[in-house]
Design a protein around this motif. Structure first.
Motif, mmCIF file in Angstrom:
data_model
loop_
_atom_site.group_PDB
_atom_site.id
_atom_site.type_symbol
_atom_site.label_atom_id
_atom_site.label_comp_id
_atom_site.label_asym_id
_atom_site.label_seq_id
_atom_site.Cartn_x
_atom_site.Cartn_y
_atom_site.Cartn_z
ATOM 1 N N ALA A 1 60.208 71.587 77.933
ATOM 2 C CA ALA A 1 61.653 71.485 78.117
ATOM 3 C C ALA A 1 62.147 72.416 79.216
ATOM 4 O O ALA A 1 63.137 72.118 79.900
ATOM 5 C CB ALA A 1 62.363 71.796 76.800
ATOM 6 N N TRP B 1 59.422 64.452 78.015
ATOM 7 C CA TRP B 1 60.160 65.570 78.589
ATOM 8 C C TRP B 1 60.341 65.404 80.093
ATOM 9 O O TRP B 1 61.408 65.696 80.647
ATOM 10 C CB TRP B 1 59.463 66.894 78.277
ATOM 11 N N MET C 1 65.027 62.973 75.606
ATOM 12 C CA MET C 1 65.079 63.959 74.531
ATOM 13 C C MET C 1 65.047 63.317 73.153
ATOM 14 O O MET C 1 64.581 63.932 72.186
ATOM 15 C CB MET C 1 66.308 64.835 74.690
#
Length: 286
Positions: free
Chosen positions: A194, A219, A224
């Motif tokens: 992330a 990612w 998400m």
């Protein structure tokens, strides 16, 4: 390089020799399921307990699998001595990169670490990945030192196994765009991705390889809705697999699945407890 790189175990037969067929099958399987490459002779391979002939067998099998799949081959090489590390690196001129640990045990200080990697990068023909794993090396590195390493020519990336620490976050925020940061603590793979990690060097990806590859892709695409729940699921699996010293639980699970002939490890490692293997098997099947 990006994606999931699997640091392969070394499976052993009942007589203690390397189970070469099982190793070849594991290599082929993880690459078929979506791993971008293999790390041969890393910590998970119990390289510390393999002699020179055994290391050559492992490397040859991994190299063949990567050639067959067009995948990246990284080799674990180097020690806490700069001169012997340079010699070891010179023995692997045809790999995509070498994963080289921060010098361990001697605790040379951060200036010594920088001098070590500067010399190796200048003297060896192999692109280097710095293996930052302070709980094994007893040599922590500041964010400033990691960023300095990221700007040394021929150091192309790092495996960061320091957890979600300030040094890891700062490295991801300020390293050059062509410097590949790989998450090295399996449980923290998703949050590292992330924050911009290129992928993971992820022992847990012997299992659920396709899901680990999907997590990286999600990612990188900014998906998400997929990445968050999948990351939590795979973190639980990773936590279970590291409940005892690596790779003992992983080998127990692979043996229970019939993928390797024994769960054996070499001393001073001991096989994982049945309870830890059972708990990891439960996570692997959910």
């Amino acid at each position: 390089m990006e994606g999931i790189l699997v640091p392969l175990i070394t499976p052993f037969a009942a007589d203690g020799s390397i189970a070469t067929d099982a190793l070849a099958a594991l290599a082929d399987d993880v690459l078929t399921q979506g791993a971008a490459g293999i790390v041969a002779l890393g910590t998970t391979a119990e390289a510390f307990a393999l002699d020179a002939d055994e290391k050559r067998i492992v490397l040859d099998i991994c190299a063949q699998a990567c050639a067959d799949h067009g995948a990246s081959l990284i080799v674990g090489a180097g020690s806490n001595d700069t001169r012997s590390s340079a010699t070891a690196l010179a023995e692997h001129p045809h790999v995509d990169a070498a994963l080289v640990p921060v010098p361990y045990y001697v605790r040379p200080g951060e200036a010594g670490v920088l001098a070590h990697f500067t010399r190796l990068a200048a003297d060896t023909p192999v692109p280097l990945l710095v293996y930052h794993v302070p709980h094994r090396t007893a040599q922590p590195l500041s964010a400033a030192t990691l960023l300095t390493l990221s700007r040394i020519p021929d150091i192309v990336g790092a495996k960061v196994a320091s957890g979600m620490t300030e040094d890891a976050v700062a490295l991801l925020g300020d390293c050059p765009p062509d410097f590949a940061v790989f998450a090295g603590d399996d449980t923290y793979l998703s949050p590292m991705l992330a924050l911009g990690a290129r992928g993971g060097i992820t022992a847990s990806a012997h299992l659920a390889t396709a899901q680990f590859a999907r997590l990286v892709s999600a990612w990188h695409k900014g998906d998400m809705a997929t990445a968050r729940p999948l990351g939590h699921t795979l973190a639980r699996l990773a936590t279970a697999l590291f409940a005892e010293p690596n790779p003992t639980v992983l080998k127990g699970v692979l043996h229970a699945q019939g993928r390797i002939p024994t769960p054996d490890v070499r001393l001073p490692l001991l096989p994982a407890s049945p309870e830890s293997v059972a708990a990891a098997l439960t996570e692997a099947t959910e």
